[in-house]
Motif scaffolding. Structure first.
Motif, PDB file in Angstrom:
ATOM      1  N   ALA A 108     -14.821  -9.298 -14.164  1.00  0.00           N
ATOM      2  CA  ALA A 108     -14.819  -8.099 -13.320  1.00  0.00           C
ATOM      3  C   ALA A 108     -16.145  -7.344 -13.408  1.00  0.00           C
ATOM      4  O   ALA A 108     -16.547  -6.680 -12.456  1.00  0.00           O
ATOM      5  CB  ALA A 108     -13.660  -7.188 -13.725  1.00  0.00           C
ATOM      6  N   PHE A 109     -16.834  -7.450 -14.523  1.00  0.00           N
ATOM      7  CA  PHE A 109     -18.078  -6.714 -14.739  1.00  0.00           C
ATOM      8  C   PHE A 109     -19.278  -7.367 -14.040  1.00  0.00           C
ATOM      9  O   PHE A 109     -20.304  -6.726 -13.839  1.00  0.00           O
ATOM     10  CB  PHE A 109     -18.349  -6.605 -16.243  1.00  0.00           C
ATOM     11  N   GLN A 110     -19.145  -8.620 -13.632  1.00  0.00           N
ATOM     12  CA  GLN A 110     -20.280  -9.337 -13.031  1.00  0.00           C
ATOM     13  C   GLN A 110     -20.859  -8.617 -11.803  1.00  0.00           C
ATOM     14  O   GLN A 110     -22.081  -8.500 -11.703  1.00  0.00           O
ATOM     15  CB  GLN A 110     -19.885 -10.775 -12.692  1.00  0.00           C
ATOM     16  N   PRO A 111     -20.046  -8.102 -10.881  1.00  0.00           N
ATOM     17  CA  PRO A 111     -20.646  -7.352  -9.760  1.00  0.00           C
ATOM     18  C   PRO A 111     -21.392  -6.101 -10.219  1.00  0.00           C
ATOM     19  O   PRO A 111     -22.397  -5.710  -9.618  1.00  0.00           O
ATOM     20  CB  PRO A 111     -19.439  -6.979  -8.885  1.00  0.00           C
ATOM     21  N   ILE A 112     -20.921  -5.500 -11.307  1.00  0.00           N
ATOM     22  CA  ILE A 112     -21.618  -4.325 -11.842  1.00  0.00           C
ATOM     23  C   ILE A 112     -22.968  -4.729 -12.419  1.00  0.00           C
ATOM     24  O   ILE A 112     -23.963  -4.017 -12.258  1.00  0.00           O
ATOM     25  CB  ILE A 112     -20.732  -3.604 -12.879  1.00  0.00           C
ATOM     26  N   ILE A 113     -23.024  -5.876 -13.071  1.00  0.00           N
ATOM     27  CA  ILE A 113     -24.308  -6.376 -13.587  1.00  0.00           C
ATOM     28  C   ILE A 113     -25.274  -6.609 -12.426  1.00  0.00           C
ATOM     29  O   ILE A 113     -26.468  -6.292 -12.534  1.00  0.00           O
ATOM     30  CB  ILE A 113     -24.104  -7.657 -14.417  1.00  0.00           C
ATOM     31  N   ILE A 114     -24.767  -7.155 -11.335  1.00  0.00           N
ATOM     32  CA  ILE A 114     -25.609  -7.389 -10.155  1.00  0.00           C
ATOM     33  C   ILE A 114     -26.143  -6.063  -9.628  1.00  0.00           C
ATOM     34  O   ILE A 114     -27.350  -5.911  -9.396  1.00  0.00           O
ATOM     35  CB  ILE A 114     -24.817  -8.162  -9.085  1.00  0.00           C
ATOM     36  N   TRP A 115     -25.253  -5.077  -9.469  1.00  0.00           N
ATOM     37  CA  TRP A 115     -25.688  -3.754  -9.015  1.00  0.00           C
ATOM     38  C   TRP A 115     -26.679  -3.142  -9.996  1.00  0.00           C
ATOM     39  O   TRP A 115     -27.703  -2.581  -9.605  1.00  0.00           O
ATOM     40  CB  TRP A 115     -24.473  -2.832  -8.843  1.00  0.00           C
TER      41      TRP A 115
END
Length: 126
Positions: A101-108
């Protein structure tokens, strides 16, 4: 934010270079030249972290880090679905669900802290 992200990527880069066999276990089989990809991504992570902190091209480093985070997502899914044990990393869903779930946050995060985007804050940070 930039320093914390650089520390995470540096740590991952070192892991890629020092423990490639463990990371090979979670690399999907459809990835060509898997051992070489692990080596190259380790060098990339170290280089991108450095450029993010001190390079004049930090915006491009952030964009490439975001793309990289997107590209490694399949390995995170494989790690979770196949329950592969790695040293110092849990194979529990208590680890995998937040990690996926955190992967999109890492991208952002990579895009934001490199000034590639300013969303959701809207004003220029230059």
């Amino acid at each position: 934010m930039r320093v914390v992200l650089a520390v995470f990527y540096t740590t991952a880069g070192i892991a890629h270079l020092l423990a490639p066999a463990q990371l090979l276990a979670i690399t999907p089989s459809w990835v060509p030249f898997r051992p070489q990809v692990i080596l190259i991504t380790g060098v990339f992570e170290l280089t991108a972290s450095t450029v993010l902190l001190v390079g004049p091209q930090q915006k491009y480093a952030g964009i490439l880090m975001a793309l990289y985070a997107l590209c490694v997502w399949p390995a995170n899914f494989k790690h979770a679905i196949e329950g592969i044990d790695l040293p110092y990393i849990s194979s529990s869903w208590w680890y995998h669900v937040p990690r996926l779930a955190f992967q999109p946050i890492i991208i952002w995060w990579a895009l934001f802290c490199s000034n590639a985007i300013n969303w959701p804050f809207g004003s220029s940070r230059d």
